[in-house]
Each structure stands twice: as structure tokens, then as C-alpha cells.
Write an enzyme that holds these catalytic residues in place. Structure first.
Site, PDB file in Angstrom:
ATOM      1  N   CYS A  35       0.869  -1.175   0.000  1.00  0.00           N
ATOM      2  CA  CYS A  35       0.000   0.000   0.000  1.00  0.00           C
ATOM      3  C   CYS A  35       0.908   1.228   0.000  1.00  0.00           C
ATOM      4  O   CYS A  35       2.129   1.103   0.123  1.00  0.00           O
ATOM      5  CB  CYS A  35      -0.932  -0.015   1.211  1.00  0.00           C
ATOM      6  SG  CYS A  35      -0.074  -0.235   2.777  1.00  0.00           S
ATOM      7  N   HIS A  36       0.303   2.379  -0.201  1.00  0.00           N
ATOM      8  CA  HIS A  36       1.089   3.602  -0.373  1.00  0.00           C
ATOM      9  C   HIS A  36       0.476   4.734   0.446  1.00  0.00           C
ATOM     10  O   HIS A  36      -0.678   4.650   0.877  1.00  0.00           O
ATOM     11  CB  HIS A  36       1.095   4.038  -1.840  1.00  0.00           C
ATOM     12  CG  HIS A  36       1.447   2.976  -2.830  1.00  0.00           C
ATOM     13  ND1 HIS A  36       2.736   2.649  -3.153  1.00  0.00           N
ATOM     14  CD2 HIS A  36       0.673   2.157  -3.591  1.00  0.00           C
ATOM     15  CE1 HIS A  36       2.742   1.680  -4.072  1.00  0.00           C
ATOM     16  NE2 HIS A  36       1.501   1.365  -4.349  1.00  0.00           N
ATOM     17  N   THR A  80       6.023   6.053  -6.974  1.00  0.00           N
ATOM     18  CA  THR A  80       6.922   6.811  -7.855  1.00  0.00           C
ATOM     19  C   THR A  80       6.614   8.308  -7.869  1.00  0.00           C
ATOM     20  O   THR A  80       7.489   9.102  -8.173  1.00  0.00           O
ATOM     21  CB  THR A  80       6.854   6.278  -9.296  1.00  0.00           C
ATOM     22  OG1 THR A  80       5.498   6.349  -9.755  1.00  0.00           O
ATOM     23  CG2 THR A  80       7.354   4.842  -9.367  1.00  0.00           C
ATOM     24  N   ARG A 133       6.569   3.567 -18.019  1.00  0.00           N
ATOM     25  CA  ARG A 133       5.597   4.665 -17.941  1.00  0.00           C
ATOM     26  C   ARG A 133       5.630   5.342 -16.572  1.00  0.00           C
ATOM     27  O   ARG A 133       4.996   6.371 -16.369  1.00  0.00           O
ATOM     28  CB  ARG A 133       4.185   4.154 -18.267  1.00  0.00           C
ATOM     29  CG  ARG A 133       3.685   3.164 -17.293  1.00  0.00           C
ATOM     30  CD  ARG A 133       2.368   2.508 -17.686  1.00  0.00           C
ATOM     31  NE  ARG A 133       2.215   1.293 -16.925  1.00  0.00           N
ATOM     32  CZ  ARG A 133       1.898   1.244 -15.644  1.00  0.00           C
ATOM     33  NH1 ARG A 133       1.675   2.354 -14.972  1.00  0.00           N
ATOM     34  NH2 ARG A 133       1.808   0.091 -15.017  1.00  0.00           N
ATOM     35  N   TYR A 160       9.742  -4.083  -9.682  1.00  0.00           N
ATOM     36  CA  TYR A 160       8.518  -3.897 -10.465  1.00  0.00           C
ATOM     37  C   TYR A 160       8.868  -3.849 -11.950  1.00  0.00           C
ATOM     38  O   TYR A 160       9.683  -3.030 -12.377  1.00  0.00           O
ATOM     39  CB  TYR A 160       7.827  -2.602 -10.034  1.00  0.00           C
ATOM     40  CG  TYR A 160       6.398  -2.450 -10.531  1.00  0.00           C
ATOM     41  CD1 TYR A 160       5.636  -3.540 -10.928  1.00  0.00           C
ATOM     42  CD2 TYR A 160       5.784  -1.204 -10.570  1.00  0.00           C
ATOM     43  CE1 TYR A 160       4.333  -3.402 -11.357  1.00  0.00           C
ATOM     44  CE2 TYR A 160       4.478  -1.038 -10.997  1.00  0.00           C
ATOM     45  CZ  TYR A 160       3.757  -2.144 -11.389  1.00  0.00           C
ATOM     46  OH  TYR A 160       2.456  -2.002 -11.812  1.00  0.00           O
ATOM     47  N   ASP A 252      -2.831  -2.347  -2.428  1.00  0.00           N
ATOM     48  CA  ASP A 252      -2.342  -1.330  -3.370  1.00  0.00           C
ATOM     49  C   ASP A 252      -3.066   0.003  -3.187  1.00  0.00           C
ATOM     50  O   ASP A 252      -2.936   0.911  -4.015  1.00  0.00           O
ATOM     51  CB  ASP A 252      -2.432  -1.789  -4.830  1.00  0.00           C
ATOM     52  CG  ASP A 252      -1.618  -0.903  -5.763  1.00  0.00           C
ATOM     53  OD1 ASP A 252      -0.588  -0.374  -5.326  1.00  0.00           O
ATOM     54  OD2 ASP A 252      -2.036  -0.701  -6.917  1.00  0.00           O
TER      55      ASP A 252
END
Ligand code: 0GY
Length: 297
Positions: A35-36, A80, A133, A160, A252
Site C-alpha cells: 500500500c502507499h 513513484t 511509464r 517492479y 495497493d
């Protein structure tokens, strides 16, 4: 709230406003291991080099979701959009104490003192991102140098990449020291089926290298059919059944850069018993494996 892009910034969808309470009761001590946190940007600005701009979703919302879904702990992965500025993740980990660990993104110039400070905050790994991307390319040698530096802290790596890149990356992955966790099963193209050489290459990678783990995550990203993501089940199930001691699961949340739809996080939890069908597999996936990897040091 709606799931529509906001007029001020069409780059992001709004997280599900009221996820259901899952029908699946998580085992005690379950870890949301992917998770972020996003910002809040006034305190933790997004990186100038980011490829997308998210809406703020800070630590308080993450911890509220954790409790709502029935998780005990989080592993918060640097997204990111925050580049190599890990302050938001470190701050969230410090707030949660023993209830969270973090995965950072760092550059070749990271110092031992900086790594030690991160360790103290709860960081237990670094993420190497090959998804074009999302990030500008980093040479594999740079990642190998970072991987060497983190060994003394007992950290692992998260890698990733997309399925099309795996063949090229196999030598790199086999050279990396320590435990290597692959995000989202290496992003298989689910239209091709589990027997396709691309997915079998990933299964072979795990079979041939016992240090490679997989997050059996992100049906909402991998699906072509959409909710309830039945087209992703065979892929995740195959990995859980073959490698029950080397799998992790996570929501996520808040679903970075997802363009199609925002999932109901409670429904994502209900996906778990479809891919880990026995109580033993569920306990390993949700408790034993993440605790062994992220809470032992
Ligand atoms: C994910 C997936 C994505 C994005 C990020 O850090 C990120 O920006 O991870 C993606 O766009 O596939 O793992 O959350």
C-alpha cells in the site's frame, strides 16, 4: 464523492469513498503488504520528475482503512510520484511504530547513515522500478550497487516490471543478493492464459531461485474482464499453490495511477480466499510470510 476524474486534475481517480466491510474475515495479525501514502502534498510535495499526479491520501486515511478492513499491519511502499524523497513513507512508519514497515526508493549516492536513519524509521527494503511509464530508466548496475549497500541492514528488494521485460531481466534478478519480491506477479497479460510461455517464465524463475517471492496483488490492474476479476484468479492461485511460503498480499491502496476504475478495497479482500483457498495458505500469505520478511530485523 464520485469515481470521476477531478476537474482540477484529470490525472487521477478518487479512491472508493466507502469500501465494504469484507465478507472474508482476515486471520488475526494480517498484513497489507503493498500500500502507499500520497502526501499530503503541502507537507510532502510530489516529485518534480513524477509521471502522474495523485490526489492526497495520507497516513491517517491508510490507517483508518487498515482498521476498517481488519488488517493489523501495513507495508507502505514508496510510490513513484514521491520519487526518492521517502519522507511521507518514513513519517507514516514512525507514526504507526510496530504496525508498519516501509519500502524506499533510493539513488546510487545513498549513504550508510541515511540507510541507518531509514531503518530506525521502519524501512526494510528498497524498490527497483523498471516500468517505463512510471520512471526514467536506471541502469541495472546502479540497482546492484544499492542492493549491496542494504545487505548489512537485512533488507530485501521489491522489483517492479512488466511481463514483456522479464526475459531480459532474468540475469539481473538472479544476480541480486538477498530476497527479491516481485510486484503484482510480474504483471502477466491475463488474456494469454497461465500456460503461455510468458507466465511460465515467471513460474520457472520462482522455481529456480528460492530467493524470489511474489506479491499476488492487483487483480484490478491486471484484469481485462473487470470486477470481480475472475480472469486473474488462475494466475494468483497457481503462484500461491506452488510457492505458499514466498507470497505476499496487499491492497495497493490508494491505487496509484489507475485509469480504468477504482476498486472497492473490501471487495479486494474478498478476492483473497479465491486465490489462497485453505486456511493454511491464507495464514502464510497474510501473516507468516510478511512477518518473517519485514518484522524479523
Ligand atoms: C503499484 C502500481 C503502479 C504505480 C506505482 O509507485 C507507483 O507509482 O506503484 C502502476 O502504475 O502500475 O504498484 O502501485
Amino acid at each position: 464523492m464520485t469515481n470521476q476524474p477531478q476537474p482540477m486534475d484529470a490525472d487521477w481517480l478518487v479512491v472508493h469513498p466507502n469500501p465494504k466491510v469484507p465478507d472474508f474475515v482476515l486471520p488475526a495479525g494480517s498484513v497489507d503488504a503493498h500500500c502507499h501514502v500520497f502526501g499530503p502534498s503541502a507537507q510532502f510535495p510530489y516529485a518534480p520528475e513524477r509521471k502522474y499526479t495523485p490526489g492526497d491520501q495520507g497516513k491517517d486515511k491508510l490507517f483508518a482503512l487498515r482498521d476498517h478492513l481488519g488488517f493489523a499491519r501495513n507495508v507502505i511502499v514508496q510510490a513513484t510520484c514521491h520519487g526518492k524523497d521517502n519522507r511521507a513513507v518514513m513519517d507514516a512508519c514512525r507514526t504507526a511504530g510496530d504496525l508498519a514497515r516501509g519500502i524506499a526508493s533510493v539513488g546510487a549516492d545513498i549513504t550508510r547513515a541515511e540507510l541507518a536513519e531509514m531503518h530506525e524509521a521502519g524501512i526494510r527494503g528498497v524498490r527497483f522500478n523498471f516500468v517505463k511509464r512510471l520512471v526514467d530508466a536506471t541502469p541495472p548496475e546502479v540497482f546492484l550497487g544499492i542492493a549491496d549497500k542494504i545487505q548489512e541492514f537485512g533488507w530485501s528488494t521489491v522489483v517492479y516490471f512488466e511481463a514483456a521485460d522479464l526475459e531480459r531481466l532474468v540475469p539481473f534478478l538472479n544476480t541480486l543478493p538477498g530476497i527479491i519480491v516481485v510486484d503484482h506477479m510480474g504483471r502477466p497479460d491475463v488474456r494469454k492464459g497461465v500456460d503461455h510461455p510468458d507466465f511460465q517464465r515467471f513460474i520457472d524463475l520462482m522455481a529456480n531461485n528460492a530467493r524470489i517471492w511474489s506479491k499476488v496483488t492487483c487483480p484490478e490492474r491486471l484484469t481485462v474482464a473487470g470486477p470481480p476479476y475472475d480472469d486473474v484468479i488462475p494466475f494468483a492461485q497457481a503462484i500461491v499453490e506452488a510457492f505458499p511460503d514466498r507470497v505476499l498480499w496487499g491492497t495497493d491502496w490508494p491505487h496509484p495511477n489507475l485509469k480504468s476504475h477504482m476498486p472497492d478495497d473490501g471487495a479486494l479482500v474478498d478476492f483473497i480466499p479465491k486465490i489462497a483457498r485453505t486456511p493454511e495458505q491464507q495464514r502464510k500469505l497474510l501473516v507468516d510470510n510478511p512477518m518473517r520478511l519485514y518484522w524479523a530485523q
